[in-house]
Design a protein around this motif. Sequence first.
Motif, short mmCIF file in Angstrom:
data_model
loop_
_atom_site.label_atom_id
_atom_site.label_comp_id
_atom_site.label_asym_id
_atom_site.label_seq_id
_atom_site.Cartn_x
_atom_site.Cartn_y
_atom_site.Cartn_z
N THR A 123 -31.76 19.87 36.52
CA THR A 123 -32.11 21.22 36.95
C THR A 123 -32.84 21.96 35.84
OG1 THR A 123 -30.05 22.23 36.18
CG2 THR A 123 -30.08 21.39 38.45
N ALA A 124 -33.63 22.96 36.23
CA ALA A 124 -34.25 23.85 35.25
C ALA A 124 -33.19 24.80 34.71
CB ALA A 124 -35.38 24.64 35.91
N ASP A 125 -33.40 25.30 33.50
CA ASP A 125 -32.42 26.18 32.88
C ASP A 125 -32.12 27.40 33.74
OD1 ASP A 125 -30.71 26.94 30.61
OD2 ASP A 125 -32.13 28.61 30.44
N ASP A 126 -33.16 27.94 34.41
CA ASP A 126 -32.94 29.16 35.19
C ASP A 126 -32.58 28.89 36.65
OD1 ASP A 126 -35.38 28.21 36.07
OD2 ASP A 126 -36.39 30.16 35.99
N ASP A 127 -32.29 27.64 36.99
CA ASP A 127 -31.87 27.31 38.36
C ASP A 127 -30.57 28.04 38.66
OD1 ASP A 127 -30.81 26.08 40.70
OD2 ASP A 127 -31.94 24.26 40.27
N ILE A 128 -30.55 28.82 39.70
CA ILE A 128 -29.38 29.64 40.03
C ILE A 128 -28.15 28.79 40.30
CG2 ILE A 128 -29.85 29.82 42.51
CD1 ILE A 128 -28.65 32.71 40.24
N ALA A 129 -28.32 27.53 40.69
CA ALA A 129 -27.18 26.65 40.94
C ALA A 129 -26.33 26.45 39.69
CB ALA A 129 -27.65 25.30 41.47
N ASN A 130 -26.95 26.53 38.52
CA ASN A 130 -26.21 26.37 37.27
C ASN A 130 -25.15 27.45 37.07
OD1 ASN A 130 -27.66 24.06 36.35
ND2 ASN A 130 -29.34 25.39 35.72
N TYR A 131 -25.34 28.59 37.73
CA TYR A 131 -24.44 29.72 37.53
C TYR A 131 -23.07 29.49 38.15
CZ TYR A 131 -28.29 32.14 35.42
OH TYR A 131 -29.30 32.49 34.57
N THR A 132 -22.92 28.45 38.97
CA THR A 132 -21.58 28.14 39.48
C THR A 132 -20.65 27.76 38.34
OG1 THR A 132 -22.12 25.80 39.88
CG2 THR A 132 -22.48 27.34 41.71
N ASN A 133 -21.19 27.28 37.23
CA ASN A 133 -20.38 26.86 36.09
C ASN A 133 -20.69 27.66 34.83
OD1 ASN A 133 -20.05 24.61 38.00
ND2 ASN A 133 -19.07 23.59 36.30
N ARG A 134 -21.37 28.80 34.98
CA ARG A 134 -21.67 29.63 33.80
C ARG A 134 -20.60 30.70 33.62
NH1 ARG A 134 -28.22 30.00 32.97
NH2 ARG A 134 -28.45 27.74 32.70
N SER A 135 -19.99 30.67 32.47
CA SER A 135 -18.92 31.60 32.11
C SER A 135 -19.39 32.45 30.93
CB SER A 135 -17.67 30.80 31.71
OG SER A 135 -17.99 29.89 30.67
#
Length: 197
Positions: A123-135
């Motif tokens: 994924t790209a760094d700004d892919d919103i899907a990454n935010y499921t695991n961003r704390s």
Amino acid sequence: MSDAALPADPIATTRRWLERAVIGLNLCPFAKAVMVKEQVRFVVSAATTGEALLEDLAAELLHLRDTPAEVTDTTLLIHPQVLGDFLEYNDFLAIAEALVAELDLEGVLQVASFHPHYRFDGTADDDIANYTNRSPFPTLHLLREDSVSRAVDAYPDPDVIVERNVRTLDRLGHDGWRELFAEAAPDSPRFPPVTQE
């Protein structure tokens, strides 16, 4: 390093993230029950090295093993001063898994991962899907295998959770993610960061 050097109130910030994002967006359908029952243990590590963090992780794994689930079902080990680089953090996860095995806790406890710069492979760094695991801070989530199994067995179709979460975040977008935390110190870097568009 002394506790005074820790960023301001990592537990309150992490709790806010859990309430607003993880539970508020239903990213984890199992999180609300343990929060309501006050069975989540929040621990802030003062570690500034991976070795010191590993010692804290060992202590928390043993604490969770030796504590009834009714008292503490899961632990969030927040470590603001070490492994801020996601690739280093990701490498540390293999060491954490080896520790679980060394303590003879395979099949009993597991370690899940959250990080301010979490990035799924491909994924790209700004892919919103990454935010499921961003704390807000690098965090190791200690879970009981039997609690995970019970929760998954009770959920109609656990395989759809990831897909549903991605759809939820796609609808929310980066602006919506910012709004979740807007009224709480919007100039603070202590929230899951959002790539400026």
